[in-house]
Write a protein that holds these residues in place. Sequence first.
Motif, PDB file in Angstrom:
ATOM      1  N   HIS A   1       0.843  -1.208   0.000  1.00 44.40           N
ATOM      2  CA  HIS A   1       0.000   0.000   0.000  1.00 44.40           C
ATOM      3  C   HIS A   1       0.871   1.249   0.000  1.00 44.40           C
ATOM      4  CE1 HIS A   1      -3.984  -1.703   0.294  1.00 44.40           C
ATOM      5  NE2 HIS A   1      -3.679  -2.418   1.370  1.00 44.40           N
TER       6      HIS A   1
ATOM      7  N   GLY B   1       2.426   1.763  -3.390  1.00 38.68           N
ATOM      8  CA  GLY B   1       1.494   1.867  -4.508  1.00 38.68           C
ATOM      9  C   GLY B   1       1.725   0.793  -5.547  1.00 38.68           C
ATOM     10  N   THR B   2       2.039  -0.407  -5.091  1.00 38.86           N
ATOM     11  CA  THR B   2       2.395  -1.521  -5.965  1.00 38.86           C
ATOM     12  C   THR B   2       1.293  -1.890  -6.954  1.00 38.86           C
ATOM     13  OG1 THR B   2       3.786  -2.399  -4.216  1.00 38.86           O
ATOM     14  CG2 THR B   2       3.200  -3.921  -5.964  1.00 38.86           C
TER      15      THR B   2
ATOM     16  N   ASP C   1      -2.344  -0.986  -8.974  1.00 39.11           N
ATOM     17  CA  ASP C   1      -3.292   0.036  -9.400  1.00 39.11           C
ATOM     18  C   ASP C   1      -4.659  -0.296  -8.811  1.00 39.11           C
ATOM     19  OD1 ASP C   1      -1.414   1.390 -10.901  1.00 39.11           O
ATOM     20  OD2 ASP C   1      -1.871   0.298 -12.746  1.00 39.11           O
TER      21      ASP C   1
ATOM     22  N   THR D   1      -7.068   1.766  -3.659  1.00 39.41           N
ATOM     23  CA  THR D   1      -6.165   2.223  -2.594  1.00 39.41           C
ATOM     24  C   THR D   1      -5.056   3.120  -3.134  1.00 39.41           C
ATOM     25  OG1 THR D   1      -4.855   0.182  -2.693  1.00 39.41           O
ATOM     26  CG2 THR D   1      -6.638   0.262  -1.074  1.00 39.41           C
ATOM     27  N   LYS D   2      -4.563   2.817  -4.318  1.00 33.83           N
ATOM     28  CA  LYS D   2      -3.518   3.662  -4.908  1.00 33.83           C
ATOM     29  C   LYS D   2      -4.096   5.004  -5.341  1.00 33.83           C
ATOM     30  CE  LYS D   2       0.096   3.683  -8.427  1.00 33.83           C
ATOM     31  NZ  LYS D   2       0.768   2.884  -9.467  1.00 33.83           N
TER      32      LYS D   2
END
Length: 110
Positions: A35, A38-39, A41, A44-45
Amino acid sequence: MRERPLIAVYIVTNAAYGVLYVGVTSDLYQRIRQHREGTFDGFTKEHGLAKLVWFEPLENMTVAIQREKSLKRYLRDWKINLIERDNPGWLDLSQDWDRPPVWRHGPTDE
């Protein structure tokens, strides 16, 4: 620091009283790192949801998934009350997870 993966249901946000996301994972430490970085898409990103404000460790994924589904059904106010019961300051509970331990020494005789 951590010893082994932690199965958990968790809530992340972007700020106190901000956007809330309820999730479930078999490794909370790794998921929170994802998280933050930002792994993946998605929701949450897009909303910058990387602040862990609540989590509940559980014994297995079946129980964790059931708990996640029940939490997602609750209204936002109920989730806020849950967070504030355990974390009234909306602190990031993971803020020190990736930092090396700090060695503290006792008083010295000077």
